[in-house]
Design an enzyme around this catalytic site. Structure first.
Site, PDB file in Angstrom:
ATOM      1  N   ASP A   3      29.768  36.561 109.354  1.00  0.00           N
ATOM      2  CA  ASP A   3      30.551  35.668 108.495  1.00  0.00           C
ATOM      3  C   ASP A   3      31.307  36.554 107.515  1.00  0.00           C
ATOM      4  OD1 ASP A   3      29.320  33.527 109.741  1.00  0.00           O
ATOM      5  OD2 ASP A   3      27.948  33.111 108.083  1.00  0.00           O
ATOM      6  N   HIS A  47      23.692  34.488 115.024  1.00  0.00           N
ATOM      7  CA  HIS A  47      23.473  35.535 114.030  1.00  0.00           C
ATOM      8  C   HIS A  47      22.162  36.287 114.297  1.00  0.00           C
ATOM      9  CE1 HIS A  47      26.638  34.916 110.959  1.00  0.00           C
ATOM     10  NE2 HIS A  47      26.595  33.638 111.305  1.00  0.00           N
ATOM     11  N   GLU A  60      34.200  26.887 111.967  1.00  0.00           N
ATOM     12  CA  GLU A  60      34.048  27.706 110.756  1.00  0.00           C
ATOM     13  C   GLU A  60      35.035  28.862 110.790  1.00  0.00           C
ATOM     14  OE1 GLU A  60      29.224  26.902 110.236  1.00  0.00           O
ATOM     15  OE2 GLU A  60      29.922  28.842 110.979  1.00  0.00           O
TER      16      GLU A  60
END
Length: 202
Positions: free
Chosen positions: A123, A116, A181
Site C-alpha cells: 500500500d 499482503h 483501492e
C-alpha cells in the site's frame, strides 16, 4: 525474520514510510497484532520492483511513501475480530463512512486471506519531491468507499492525474492494481503466491 524478507528501506534507499498498522492511525484505531515496529517489510523481489518504481516516480517529480507491505496473518485475524465488535464510531467517518464493519469484508476492502501476507503486496502513495507534501489523491489510506476505486467519480482532475501517475509507475515496474483501492498494488511475479506468512514485524 524469515529468509528472503527484509525491511524495504534497507534495499530501497530514500523511500519514505508510515506503517499505519503499527500506529493508532488506522481503521481499528490502535496498533494491530503483529506490527511491533514502525517499519515496512517485503520480499526481496518486492524491494527490487519498488526500487524500479521509485526511479520511475522520480522521473515524474515524485517519491514513494509506503503505508504497508508484508502483513502477518495474525494481523488479518485481528481485523476479523475487530469487525465483530460493537461499533464505537472512533474511526468510522475517516475510514468507512458509508458501510458497517462487516461491509469491509463483504465489499472487498478487507480479506480474511490477504495478499499482503504473501509478502509482495504494498500500500503506497506519492509525494512531491519539490515540496515533500503528499500528492492529492482524493482520499487517504483505507478509505473504504467507492471514491477510492480506480476510475471513481467525485475527485478532481488533479487527483485523478496523480492516481494515474501512481498506476503508471507501478505498472511499468511489474505491479498489478486492485480495482477497489487506488493505493494497493501486487507484484505480478510474486515469489510466494500460495504461502501466507505469520511472523511478526519486529
Amino acid at each position: 525474520m524469515t529468509d528472503d524478507f527484509v525491511f524495504v528501506d534497507q534495499l530501497v534507499p530514500g523511500v519514505r514510510w508510515d506503517a499505519k498498522y503499527a500506529t493508532w492511525d488506522n481503521f481499528t484505531g490502535k496498533p494491530v497484532d503483529g506490527y511491533l515496529v514502525n517499519r515496512v517489510v517485503g520480499t526481496t523481489a518486492l524491494c527490487l520492483a519498488l526500487e524500479r518504481a521509485q526511479k520511475e516516480a522520480g522521473s515524474l517529480g515524485f517519491g514513494l511513501v509506503l503505508w504497508d507491505g508484508y502483513r502477518p496473518q495474525r494481523a488479518v485475524d485481528c481485523f476479523l475480530r475487530w469487525s465483530q465488535q460493537p461499533e464505537d464510531g472512533r474511526t468510522k467517518s475517516q475510514h468507512y463512512p458509508n458501510i458497517d464493519r462487516a461491509g469491509m469484508f463483504e465489499q472487498g476492502y478487507v480479506a480474511a486471506r490477504s495478499g499482503h501476507s504473501r509478502g509482495s503486496t504494498v500500500d503506497l502513495t506519492l509525494y512531491d519531491l519539490a515540496t515533500g507534501e503528499l500528492a492529492a489523491m482524493g482520499g487517504g489510506h483505507d478509505l473504504m468507499d467507492p471514491v477510492s476505486h480506480h476510475g471513481a467519480s467525485g475527485i478532481t482532475q488533479a487527483e485523478a492525474a496523480n492516481r494515474q501517475a501512481l498506476r503508471t509507475v507501478m505498472a511499468v515496474s511489474g505491479f498489478r492494481a486492485y480495482d477497489y483501492e487506488w493505493w494497493h498494488y501486487r507484484l505480478e511475479d510474486e515469489p510466494y503466491p500460495d504461502t501466507y506468512f505469520d511472523f511478526p514485524v519486529t
